[in-house]
Scaffold this motif. Sequence first.
Motif, PDB file in Angstrom:
ATOM      1  N   ASN A  46       0.777  -1.239  -0.276  1.00 37.84           N
ATOM      2  CA  ASN A  46       0.093   0.165  -0.254  1.00 37.84           C
ATOM      3  C   ASN A  46       0.984   0.827   0.038  1.00 37.84           C
ATOM      4  N   LYS A  47       2.300   1.282   0.854  1.00 35.53           N
ATOM      5  CA  LYS A  47       2.854   2.472   1.062  1.00 35.53           C
ATOM      6  C   LYS A  47       3.975   3.066  -0.205  1.00 35.53           C
TER       7      LYS A  47
ATOM      8  N   VAL B  75       1.229   4.391  -3.089  1.00 37.97           N
ATOM      9  CA  VAL B  75       1.366   5.934  -2.557  1.00 37.97           C
ATOM     10  C   VAL B  75       2.552   6.868  -2.359  1.00 37.97           C
ATOM     11  N   ASP B  76       3.255   6.449  -2.705  1.00 39.60           N
ATOM     12  CA  ASP B  76       4.687   6.398  -2.287  1.00 39.60           C
ATOM     13  C   ASP B  76       5.067   6.922  -3.934  1.00 39.60           C
TER      14      ASP B  76
ATOM     15  N   ASN C  88      -1.776   5.080  -8.643  1.00 44.15           N
ATOM     16  CA  ASN C  88      -2.854   5.273  -8.554  1.00 44.15           C
ATOM     17  C   ASN C  88      -4.032   4.390  -9.168  1.00 44.15           C
TER      18      ASN C  88
ATOM     19  N   LYS D 143      -2.942   0.321  -7.729  1.00 43.59           N
ATOM     20  CA  LYS D 143      -3.184   0.907  -6.814  1.00 43.59           C
ATOM     21  C   LYS D 143      -5.024   0.273  -6.600  1.00 43.59           C
TER      22      LYS D 143
END
Length: 188
Positions: free
Chosen positions: A58-59, A62-63, A67, A70
Motif C-alpha cells: 500500500n505504501k 502511495v509513495d 493510483n 493501486k
Amino acid sequence: YTLLPTYNFLFDGNHEGNNESIWEANGEGWSSPIGAWCTSMFQGVDWKKFNTPSNALNKAFVDSGDNQRKTASIKRQNVSWSDNYWPSFQCPFANKLRKTDGTQNFYIFRLGDIILLKAEALANTGNLTGAMTLVNQVRARVGLAAVTPATTQDEAIMTILNERFLELSFEGHRWFDLKRTGKAVQIL
C-alpha cells in the motif's frame, strides 16, 4: 504483443486473451478441473483472505503516486472484524481476480512481466540505460513519470524490483524476484 493501454483491463474479466497475454489459464467454471477457485480466496468480506495487501505494498503504491495500479490491485471494503494490521473500516483485499464463479482466466506470462525481466537482464549485463527505458515503458502505460536514470547496477535492480512489486502485485512473482536477485533478506 503490446501492453494494454488501460491496466485495469488486464483484470476486469472482460478482456481475456488480450494483446498483452502471452499465456493464461482459462477459468472454465467450478464444474471444470480448470475452474479458477482462487478468486474466493481473495474476494469477499466474510473473513481475512489469503494475499491480503501488505502495508508495504500500500505504501509503495502511495509513495509512487501509482493510483491506476493501486485501484486495479486493491479493493477496500468495510468488514465486521478487525486485526492488528488492518481496521474493520476499509479493509484491503486483493482485486486482480474479480469473478467469483471460477470463469476468470489468470495469467501465467504477460508482456508487462517479460518487459521487466528483460530490464533486469539488461541491468545485469551493464546496460542501465536500456533497463530504465524498459521500466519507463511499463510506467508510461499507467501515467507515471520516468524514473531517474540509474547510475549503478544495484540501483537499477532495486528500481526494477520496485516496478515489479507494483506491476505484478498478487500475481505470484514477488518472492521469486527477491530470491533470484539475492534481496529477500534485505527487503523482507
